[in-house]
Design an enzyme around this catalytic site. Sequence first.
Site, mmCIF file in Angstrom:
data_model
loop_
_atom_site.group_PDB
_atom_site.id
_atom_site.type_symbol
_atom_site.label_atom_id
_atom_site.label_comp_id
_atom_site.label_asym_id
_atom_site.label_seq_id
_atom_site.Cartn_x
_atom_site.Cartn_y
_atom_site.Cartn_z
ATOM 1 N N GLU A 122 0.862 -1.195 0.000
ATOM 2 C CA GLU A 122 0.000 0.000 0.000
ATOM 3 C C GLU A 122 0.894 1.239 0.000
ATOM 4 O O GLU A 122 1.874 1.285 0.752
ATOM 5 C CB GLU A 122 -0.902 0.026 1.240
ATOM 6 C CG GLU A 122 -1.929 1.152 1.146
ATOM 7 C CD GLU A 122 -2.889 1.193 2.339
ATOM 8 O OE1 GLU A 122 -4.025 1.616 2.146
ATOM 9 O OE2 GLU A 122 -2.492 0.820 3.454
ATOM 10 N N MET A 256 0.368 -2.722 8.825
ATOM 11 C CA MET A 256 -0.313 -2.798 7.526
ATOM 12 C C MET A 256 -1.262 -3.987 7.514
ATOM 13 O O MET A 256 -0.888 -5.099 7.850
ATOM 14 C CB MET A 256 0.735 -2.919 6.412
ATOM 15 C CG MET A 256 0.153 -3.142 5.022
ATOM 16 S SD MET A 256 -0.875 -1.755 4.485
ATOM 17 C CE MET A 256 -2.051 -2.603 3.433
ATOM 18 N N ASN A 258 -2.558 -6.163 5.508
ATOM 19 C CA ASN A 258 -2.602 -7.241 4.498
ATOM 20 C C ASN A 258 -3.583 -8.318 4.960
ATOM 21 O O ASN A 258 -3.511 -8.770 6.104
ATOM 22 C CB ASN A 258 -1.229 -7.887 4.326
ATOM 23 C CG ASN A 258 -0.127 -6.864 4.239
ATOM 24 O OD1 ASN A 258 -0.123 -6.010 3.373
ATOM 25 N ND2 ASN A 258 0.818 -6.929 5.174
ATOM 26 N N GLU A 291 -5.982 -2.658 12.821
ATOM 27 C CA GLU A 291 -5.707 -3.522 11.662
ATOM 28 C C GLU A 291 -6.735 -4.650 11.532
ATOM 29 O O GLU A 291 -7.076 -5.052 10.422
ATOM 30 C CB GLU A 291 -4.285 -4.108 11.750
ATOM 31 C CG GLU A 291 -3.167 -3.074 11.869
ATOM 32 C CD GLU A 291 -3.176 -1.983 10.805
ATOM 33 O OE1 GLU A 291 -3.654 -2.230 9.680
ATOM 34 O OE2 GLU A 291 -2.710 -0.864 11.098
#
Length: 829
Positions: A122, A256, A258, A291
Amino acid sequence: MQVSPVHYDLTFEPNLDDFTFSGKEIIDVKISKPTNTFLLDSAELKIKSCHVMSNSQKFSAKTRLDEKNESLTVLIPKKISGAARIFIDYTGILNDRLVGFYRSQYKDKSGNTKYLATTQFEAADARRAFPCWDEPAAKATFGITLVTEKNHTAVSNMNIVSKKTLGKKTVYTFAKTPIMSTYLLYLGVGEFEYLSSKQGKVQYRIVTTKGNSKKGKFALDLCKKLVTSYENYFGIKYPLPKLDLIAVPDFASGAMENWGAITFRETILLYDPKTSSTQTKQYIAEVVSHEVAHQWFGNLVTMEWWNDLWLNESFATFMATKFVDKFYPSWKLWDQFLEDTMNVAMGLDSLHSSHPIDVKVNKPSEIREIFDAISYDKGGCVLRMLEGFVTEKNFRAGLRAYLKKFSYQNAKGDDLWNEIGTAARMPVRTMINSWIKQVGFPMVDVKRQNSKLVLAQKRFVLEQRGKEKGLWHIPVSVTQDRTTRNKLVTKQCDVIPVGPSDVMINSGRHGFYRVKYSPDLLDDLKGSVLQKSISHVDRWALQNDLFALCVSGDDTAKNYLDFSKSYENEDDYITQSNVAGNLYALYNRTIEEQFNYEIKEITHDFLKTVFAKIGWDAKKGEPYTNALLRGFVIGALGKLDDEEIIVEAQKRFAAYLKNPLSLNPDLQDAVFSVVAWSGDSKTYQKMLGLYKKVKTQEEKLRFLGALCNFKDEKLLLRTLNFSQTKDVRSQNMHVPIIRVAGNRYGKKIFWPWLKKNWKSLHKKVGVGSPLLNRIVASISGVADSSMEKEIKQFFKKNPTPGTERTLDQTLERIRIHTNLLQRLRLEFA
């Protein structure tokens, strides 16, 4: 799209000796209109061979890479349509810039240097790992294979379906992913260690370098609780068979999302009760929650384009606070949300160079610029205001409908407002658009006229430039005698009937706006603050608004200092913390002025009063937030050169040197920085040695921070130069730079050093790193208006794509500080 991807079959073989990787790719595409040209996104890759299959026919392809536009053109001799397959063999670099497919370096238990390969895609960096259509709406499924050395293991978004030996290598094949965006894909190869647990049908793992997995227990247990809570809240089961939380030694941002393989900085995932602070534990909880929320909001339903990035981020910010608050009510996270999230957002959004929440984005460098306090923090505040406006029940019903309707698809902001509006039967879209389509937020000016309140709105800015544009739909609440009435104010001016008693506007601070009371109304509220007859949030909000008005010139510093005296017997965390922070900021800004002693005295008295209540050591049963307040107060008193604090800090530091466990982790930051503040070059050497000696990143960061707190310019220059050595991870390189900029003794040396080192520093972190924006922003701490022209010219000569907006904001902040100082000189003349 004329050509859209349906499925990617990807094989990667990373080489951690020469930091390259080879890739084999087969893309199944759907072609809606006959074409012989395919335009993909690709960066820093070398194409070895390429051909296209269509209707059992093989076409060899010509390829053309365009470095500037990060694109790859694939050309075949004949136009085709319908289904086709593109075959590409290529090689790439495992870079050290923390973007795309990159390498991360660390030392193992014996001190040997090791590497692992990991990804950060990203916003638009999947193209550095494989040619693709690298935008959120080009969703497809992915089949991943990773070829590794025997001593390595592999991680991706899905579970492993086969593990085979191939010569000296191991081949890991992963299950096919659900339909998803490229930026959420993950690849990891290294000597990993795992801490596993199963709940229902889902396998949960902490993934770390060897010897660290046990420290993931707190995050693992919390993650399982969060997934269950989010499943119940959204009414949708977590859709993947596994969820990994991966600690990466080198990582540019905090974490992040993912899908199924969330990556974190080590300091934001690993918790060791012996060495970690209370603040770290809280931060881990908030980031894990943020997240995990994305696994639904962002991953299952994804924004159509990056202009709606804010929806992803603000939603996760808002939900993270909501759910961690459920598990840890004593942390008072909604209070901290005001002090941190709302304060930061208002600070940025009161600049002319801010941007609307919903912002036009054209190219990758612009995308990276909007990962800021507007997208995350203002967005989170606006969602909190919206939930208050439509009620929690309707907000949740709208959300559930939205997630069900757009699962495995892309959606726009309007889709969400429509669902919430339908659930609430309220004009949500027009209300919310007034907050997201225009820049800034309002100040509500409040006056009493007989039995009426007159409310006037205008945009609140910190730099006055004449009449301001803007009209908001403001959910105004008016509280009198413990009853609250709400009104949606949609005009520049409005009136509300009231009784004779004290009036509080925006009680609970749900609305994202500042309030300016007429002097008589504010005076009436002073007594309520002193007697604590209004809530702690309202006591916080009154002085918080007043301080902002003093910075913008809508009120005076003397008025703020006078009002702050009403807080002498305050016992609430955010209020004490904010008053102390505001007083200290005034003291720090005026350090070279003759009248500084007046402000120093008020600041010192207030901090000493707070310190007298909480002391050096935690007491049994004290509020959780005392741990956060204590460090700040001790650190600030040390920098006010309070002799008693300095002597005690030195005593505790001496004890720490003999036994590191003797000093509570919550006090270490403050003690180390006070010792540095009063220390010399011998102290510096000691701190530097400790930085190199301690094992965890969290402990290293404490000493790195302390190295920025000396008064000697020569030592501060050493710290700045040290930030550029191999001893400081590139992800932490900005920490010393920002801290030295914030140290008043670093003022003269900082800008010359930054100019001299800019080129190498820029090269080190690479284009588009979020760290560059943080460094540019720190210049406002050392500069005044006289340097504006020079700073502008410097960045004109040294263009840094992705920092243009931050530079404008920095220059504006410099002017604001200069204007404030000029007004203060007049006030105290």
